[in-house]
Design an enzyme around this catalytic site. Sequence first.
Site, PDB file in Angstrom:
ATOM      1  N   CYS A 199     -10.488  -4.564   0.634  1.00  0.00           N
ATOM      2  CA  CYS A 199     -11.333  -3.550  -0.011  1.00  0.00           C
ATOM      3  C   CYS A 199     -12.754  -3.858  -0.830  1.00  0.00           C
ATOM      4  O   CYS A 199     -12.103  -4.806  -2.358  1.00  0.00           O
ATOM      5  CB  CYS A 199     -11.322  -2.025   0.260  1.00  0.00           C
ATOM      6  SG  CYS A 199     -10.347  -1.430  -1.683  1.00  0.00           S
TER       7      CYS A 199
ATOM      8  N   GLU B 292      -3.004  -4.288  -3.100  1.00  0.00           N
ATOM      9  CA  GLU B 292      -3.456  -5.894  -3.832  1.00  0.00           C
ATOM     10  C   GLU B 292      -3.351  -4.498  -5.537  1.00  0.00           C
ATOM     11  O   GLU B 292      -2.553  -6.045  -6.485  1.00  0.00           O
ATOM     12  CB  GLU B 292      -4.975  -5.866  -3.227  1.00  0.00           C
ATOM     13  CG  GLU B 292      -4.925  -6.848  -2.428  1.00  0.00           C
ATOM     14  CD  GLU B 292      -5.430  -5.438  -1.425  1.00  0.00           C
ATOM     15  OE1 GLU B 292      -5.015  -4.523  -0.787  1.00  0.00           O
ATOM     16  OE2 GLU B 292      -5.875  -6.717   0.185  1.00  0.00           O
TER      17      GLU B 292
ATOM     18  N   GLU C 119       0.130   5.536   0.368  1.00  0.00           N
ATOM     19  CA  GLU C 119      -0.471   6.270   1.120  1.00  0.00           C
ATOM     20  C   GLU C 119       0.185   7.719   0.735  1.00  0.00           C
ATOM     21  O   GLU C 119       1.054   7.501  -0.498  1.00  0.00           O
ATOM     22  CB  GLU C 119      -0.679   6.660   2.560  1.00  0.00           C
ATOM     23  CG  GLU C 119      -1.139   5.374   2.800  1.00  0.00           C
ATOM     24  CD  GLU C 119      -1.127   5.000   4.513  1.00  0.00           C
ATOM     25  OE1 GLU C 119      -1.767   4.154   5.028  1.00  0.00           O
ATOM     26  OE2 GLU C 119      -0.646   6.156   5.264  1.00  0.00           O
ATOM     27  N   ASN C 120      -1.009   8.748   0.372  1.00  0.00           N
ATOM     28  CA  ASN C 120      -1.038  10.290  -0.274  1.00  0.00           C
ATOM     29  C   ASN C 120      -1.709  11.309   1.187  1.00  0.00           C
ATOM     30  O   ASN C 120      -2.778  10.889   1.148  1.00  0.00           O
ATOM     31  CB  ASN C 120      -0.963  10.311  -1.121  1.00  0.00           C
ATOM     32  CG  ASN C 120      -0.515  11.510  -2.102  1.00  0.00           C
ATOM     33  OD1 ASN C 120      -0.933  12.552  -1.915  1.00  0.00           O
ATOM     34  ND2 ASN C 120       0.866  11.008  -2.973  1.00  0.00           N
ATOM     35  N   LYS C 121      -0.711  12.178   1.279  1.00  0.00           N
ATOM     36  CA  LYS C 121      -1.265  13.034   1.861  1.00  0.00           C
ATOM     37  C   LYS C 121      -2.263  13.386   1.414  1.00  0.00           C
ATOM     38  O   LYS C 121      -3.533  13.662   2.075  1.00  0.00           O
ATOM     39  CB  LYS C 121      -0.605  14.170   2.068  1.00  0.00           C
ATOM     40  CG  LYS C 121       0.567  14.082   2.783  1.00  0.00           C
ATOM     41  CD  LYS C 121       1.368  15.396   3.006  1.00  0.00           C
ATOM     42  CE  LYS C 121       2.484  15.250   3.889  1.00  0.00           C
ATOM     43  NZ  LYS C 121       3.439  16.140   3.661  1.00  0.00           N
TER      44      LYS C 121
ATOM     45  N   ASN D   3       0.660  -0.790   0.060  1.00  0.00           N
ATOM     46  CA  ASN D   3      -0.104   0.511   0.332  1.00  0.00           C
ATOM     47  C   ASN D   3       0.567   1.173  -0.132  1.00  0.00           C
ATOM     48  O   ASN D   3       1.936   0.953   0.340  1.00  0.00           O
ATOM     49  CB  ASN D   3      -1.167   0.111   1.225  1.00  0.00           C
ATOM     50  CG  ASN D   3      -0.517  -0.231   2.335  1.00  0.00           C
ATOM     51  OD1 ASN D   3       1.079  -0.803   2.738  1.00  0.00           O
ATOM     52  ND2 ASN D   3      -0.924   0.445   3.529  1.00  0.00           N
TER      53      ASN D   3
END
EC number: 3.5.4.5
Length: 157
Positions: A111, A74, A63-65, A61
């Site tokens: 998800c 996935e 993530e980003n601000k 994974n």
Amino acid sequence: MKKEFKFSYHHLASVEELNEDQKKALDGAEKATQKAYAPYSHFKVGASLLLNDDTLVLGSNQENKAYPTGLCAERVALFSYGAQQKDQGIKILAIACAGELINPDEFFTPCGGCRQAMAEYTEIQGKPFEIIMKNGDGSILVFEGVHQLLPFIFGSK
């Protein structure tokens, strides 16, 4: 008219119950968690695709601000496979997680967006691939394909 949907899966107590291909895929997923970029959620997820030629494609994974522009492990693995190695075919998709949010009393599952991406790649290759998830308590869930996780796939009849 009332209809019913039933599905099955294997709930294994530990990694020792997996076959060699399943262990290889899960080991890749666990290694991929170390590459996760999760400074906001502190929930690291790794995914590993074991292809028909025994190649592993890893994803973690990111993530980003500017939420929600990050991407789940996935989909990182599946999209990387789609962009680079789509001719090989997927045997197994394994998923593992690490971090503070892991609850050993709950199943760890992908998800809905990731489930739909799995459905797309199942359709592309024309046959299901096995899906393995390692839970916080060390137990393993094994599904024969995405249809057990997503019974009414977007675009299905």
